[in-house]
Design an enzyme around this catalytic site. Structure first.
Site, PDB file in Angstrom:
ATOM      1  CE  LYS A 151      -3.863   1.968   2.699  1.00 12.55           C
ATOM      2  NZ  LYS A 151      -4.718   1.796   3.903  1.00 12.55           N
ATOM      3  CB  SER A 186      -8.269   0.764   5.957  1.00 11.19           C
ATOM      4  OG  SER A 186      -8.913   2.014   5.943  1.00 11.19           O
ATOM      5  CB  SER A 223      -8.076   3.579   3.004  1.00 10.30           C
ATOM      6  OG  SER A 223      -7.212   2.927   3.921  1.00 10.30           O
TER       7      SER A 223
END
Lengths: 473, 483
Positions: A75, A174, A150
């Site tokens: 990420k 997330s 997210s």
């Protein structure tokens, strides 16, 4: 060839029918073929191939680490030395990290191959991966849907076989929510298990790094390698990291609680409710004890989460000021306009919303009414949750109230999006481990996840039972 | 000023920031060397890069506990950190890590002298741990402000006093005492010019007899103790004039312009920051246990006030005792000498006399003084025994020893022929031979002409080539004559 576990890859690597280099080439082809998903911000193609060749050499020399053959993505809020790092924000335009975080270092040490960095909501704030300076990520199962957020890029990359596993971060769901939307395993360990050194902070007392993969076993392996104290994060626990044992013959009856109020809620998709009820009956029939537990603070979960995380975020994001690194507005003329213009132009709307909210709840005159109250409520929720785990091994719930929604829906009304977090935030408020397992399949064609939470630091038990559940499903 | 003080009572409080002399920063492994090239004492943590976290440096608690113990403060067991949020170009994280509601030390006091030299006790409100910012440099580049982050993250202790001061002189004395203390405790070099000791003051005045405090004005940016004193005295006068003219004193922050000797408005109360303090989530509360405090206490160096009392008890004058304790190194050297001799007065004389002169002349610190305390004690013993005269010891022998610091004073005195003849038997022979040489004079002396003593003494000295100990010789001559 598509692989879903590291074991499958290892068999082929060991019998010589596959090399890491070929494996990386394969993933690069997949990434290229599904570029439209917008999962990767940057692909380290040459570097990944070069590293694959090194790992192949190590395999030949029998010196390879435990993750040889595991190709992963990060990420874009995880530090990887000398690589771009932006948290999907314009304000970190062209920024490169000076160091690798502990989690990344530890995976590399075991010979994982990093293939690229992954799109996410800006500064990990969002539930749909639409708030990214790089544009939205598509759900690989249905490209008109969001992948969740997210860590949307991380979930999509695993679901679409763009790599075997990925890392994400979870502040209020997330990891688990996008795992649920994309049909993969997403795991958030206890707060204090994996060093946050090298993770861009959002809500410091909530944030936790965790893996996405197709299997609980790979999840556990990555977790066990990443977890444990380091010299950079003083909030880490020194508790021993226990290795999960996935021999299901030793399974014992468990005590499982489920949140009755949540299951009865009219906001819950009926098919998901049905699936959870079926699962409860099945678990009972197998000899487990499954009982409803009350959640007296249910209405406070999301407000507590937003007050505290935005307060911390407003401070954590103060460093992005246009002075030292990242984006500086070309229109700035002095110190004050450097701050105002760089931050106005550099941050997206959702981030600004949360900075404003967080600044408000910490400001003098409002602090006690919001921040102090939320801290007290957090303590009450923690105490109540700990009490539940005196009696139960796990708490079972759906991961999300519905399946992945359409792209574009959430941007109109942020409060609708905030409700996506109702099942997931409790684990972050309490710092307990939670996992989303891709067990459900909706008639609308979309997958959905079942979430299990366990007592703080009970990762081993949680992962072992999760594997059992996955194997039965 | 006297006129003002007859009518008004100034209320003054001081906030001192002292930079701790730890090898690394408060929350990272960066170095803290003063004067290093700009932005070389920095890593990703002190630069505040994304993904970095603070890791507290344990030496900082130790130093805070040392100071707390030295000032008789209460020391808190559970220490939380807080973030103080504000934007400034040399504050890379956009917040400072400090302590808000849980300072490590509370209460306590420091004893000073007031403007008349009378003892006065200054109360302490709190001492807390925090980190320094970087430096903004405005005077190198004409168009830009340059930022040096070497100092960012350096540990500080903030020492907040009670509003116990009444004059600038008291503030000056307190600062001197505090500097002495941090140097004794070896927690800071206490150099104001290098910025390792900084001071802000709060000044208000009220008509004598009135209970309600006047409006408080904060003054910042004084770069010497003397300027702190000047700023306070100026501010008292300024506020006095406002009162006398029936004008209002506004709550504001002012800065001191040393060249003009005036305080100047920096910002009004309305522009005050809202720092939005909240608990620092990246650092677990640190527990300072009683066992730990005890272990720090056991290792605590002697304090200047303790040594002063001790030296007065040894019979030294107040003047000597104060001079000796002014610097820890001098005091420790004195301690070392008196470990080898009981003649404390002479030890003080040596240290404040010949040794101090040497240090001044060579511009060296006592740490680099070539002679050991034991050697000085031996010198004192030689003089006390009458073996070497005091002037020879402080003169030729001292000089020679500095050239050959590892030689024993006695041996060197022999080599240089500086020994006084005080061996009674040898002297007695000399005395007797002189008296035999002048039988007539002896008779005169015995007849009452006591003035002849000088003649006999002179002759003995001549025979001994000046090395006869005069005291012993006088005694022997008298003894022989009165037989």
């Amino acid at each position: 060839m598509e692989f879903t576990t590291l074991d499958e890859i290892k068999i082929e690597l060991n019998n010589g029918s596959l090399s890491c280099e070929k494996l990386v080439q394969h993933y690069l082809q997949n990434i290229n073929a599904r570029k439209n998903l917008n999962a990767f911000i940057e692909v380290y193609d040459k570097e990944a191939i070069a590293r694959a060749q090194q790992v192949d050499q190590k395999i030949q020399n029998k010196t390879a680490g435990r993750l040889a053959g595991m190709v992963i993505g990060l990420k874009d809020n995880l530090c990887f030395k000398d690589h771009g790092l932006t948290a999907s924000s314009k304000i970190l335009n062209d920024f490169e990290s000076l160091f690798s975080g502990t989690a990344v270092e530890r995976l590399l040490k075991e010979d994982a191959i990093i293939i690229g960095r992954l799109n996410c909501d800006e500064f990990a704030m969002g539930s749909s991966n639409e708030f990214s300076t790089y544009g939205p990520v598509l759900n690989p199962v249905n490209e008109t849907k969001v992948p969740g957020g997210s860590s949307g890029g991380s979930a999509t990359a695993v679901a679409a076989n763009l790599c075997l596993a990925t890392l994400g971060s979870d502040t209020g769901g997330s990891i688990r929510q996008p795992a649920s939307f994309c049909g993969v395993v997403g795991f958030k360990p206890s707060y204090g298990r994996i060093s946050r050194h090298g993770l861009i902070a959002y809500g410091s007392s909530f944030d936790q790094i965790g893996p996405f993969s197709h299997s609980v076993k790979d999840t556990a392996l990555m977790y066990e390698i990443m977890a444990g104290a380091d010299e950079f994060d003083s909030t880490l626990s020194r508790k021993k990291i226990e290795t999960s044992n996935f021999d299901s013959s030793v399974s014992t009856p468990k005590k499982i609680g489920y949140l009755k109020e949540c299951l009865d809620s009219d906001k819950l998709d009926p098919e998901i409710r049905q699936e959870v009820n079926t699962l409860i009956e099945k678990l009972k029939s197998e000899g487990h004890t499954v009982e409803p537990v009350s959640s007296p603070y249910l209405d406070y979960l999301v407000p507590v989460y937003y007050v505290l995380t935005t307060a911390e975020a407003s401070s954590n994001l103060a460093r992005y000021d246009g002075v030292h690194y990242g984006y500086r507005s070309p229109n700035a003329t002095d110190l004050e306009s450097t701050y105002k213009l760089s931050r106005t132009e550099g941050f997206g709307n959702e981030v600004k919303r949360r900075i404003v909210l967080g600044t408000f709840v910490l400001s003098s005159g409002y602090y006690d009414a919001y921040y102090t109250q939320a801290q007290k409520a957090r303590r009450l929720i923690q105490d109540q949750t700990n009490e539940v785990f005196q009696k139960f091994d796990f708490i079972l719930s759906p991961t999300t109230p519905g399946t992945a929604f359409d792209i574009g829906r959430e941007k109109t009304d942020p409060t609708v999006m905030y409700l996506e977090d109702i099942f997931t935030v409790q684990a972050n408020i309490c710092g307990i481990p939670a996992i989303s397992l891709p067990i459900g399949q909706h008639s609308n064609g979309m997958p959905f996840g079942i979430q299990l939470m366990a007592a703080k630091f009970a990762e081993k038990e949680l992962l072992e039972f999760s594997d059992e559940l996955m194997n039965k499903a | 000023m006297k006129k003002i003080l007859e009518k008004y009572e100034p209320i003054i409080g001081l906030e001192i920031h002292t930079q701790l002399s730890t090898a690394s920063k408060a929350y990272s492994s960066d170095g803290t060397t003063y004067g290093a090239m700009p932005n070389t004492q920095t890593n990703a943590i002190s630069l505040g890069h994304p993904g970095t976290l603070p890791m507290p440096n344990a030496t900082v608690y130790e130093f805070a506990v040392r100071l707390g113990l030295a000032c008789s403060c209460q020391i808190r067991e559970r220490n939380e950190y807080a973030r103080k949020n504000y934007f400034y170009a040399d504050l890379p994280k956009g917040y400072q890590i400090t302590q808000d509601t849980t300072p490590i030390c509370t209460g306590g006091f420091v004893d000073i002298e007031d403007a008349n030299g009378d003892p006065k006790r200054i109360g302490l409100t709190r001492i807390h741990m925090e980190e320094d910012s970087g430096k903004s440099i405005h005077d190198i580049d004409p168009f830009n402000t340059l930022i040096d982050l070497n100092r960012a993250g350096t540990p500080l202790l903030e020492i907040v006093s009670e509003p116990d001061f009444r004059t600038g002189q008291e503030a000056y004395n307190y600062l001197s005492e505090m500097r002495k203390l941090v140097r004794y405790l070896e927690i800071s070099d206490g150099n104001m010019e290098e910025g390792s000791l900084r001071c802000d003051v709060n000044v208000s005045i009220r008509p004598i007899g009135r209970e309600k405090f006047g409006t408080k004005v904060e003054v910042k940016n004084m770069n010497s103790f003397r300027n702190v004193q000047r700023a306070i005295d100026y501010e008292i006068k300024r506020q006095y004039e406002l009162y006398e003219n029936n004008e209002e004193v506004h709550q504001q922050t002012r800065t001191f312009d040393a060249a003009k000797g005036k305080t100047i408005l920096l910002r009004a109360k309305e522009d005050a920051h809202d720092y939005r303090y909240f608990p620092e989530p990246d650092i677990q509360p640190v527990s300072v246990k009683q066992d730990y405090i005890n272990s720090v206490k056991a290792e605590l160096p002697p304090l200047p006030s303790e040594l002063l009392a001790k030296y007065l008890g040894l019979g030294l004058s107040e003047y000597d005792a104060k001079l000796l304790t002014e610097s820890k190194d001098i005091a420790l050297y004195f301690e070392a000498i008196i470990g080898h001799t009981k003649n404390h007065k002479q030890a003080a004389n040596w240290l404040m006399g010949s040794i101090k002169s040497y240090l001044n002349e060579k511009a060296v610190a006592i740490k680099d003084f070539p002679l050991s305390a034991k050697t000085i004690a031996e010198l004192i013993a030689l003089v006390d025994a009458g073996t070497v005269s005091n002037s020879a010891a402080n003169g030729d022998l001292f000089k020679a020893l500095l050239e050959q610091p590892n030689t024993s004073p006695k041996q060197l005195a022999q080599e240089l022929n500086l020994m006084q003849e005080s061996d009674s038997d040898a002297l007695l022979e000399l005395v007797q031979s002189v008296l035999q040489k002048y039988p007539a004079k002896v008779a005169e002396y015995q007849g009452g002409k006591k003035g002849l003593m000088g003649l006999f003494m002179g002759e003995v000295m001549k025979l001994s080539k000046g090395k006869a100990d005069p005291k012993v010789t006088t005694k022997l001559v008298q003894q022989e004559l009165e037989k």
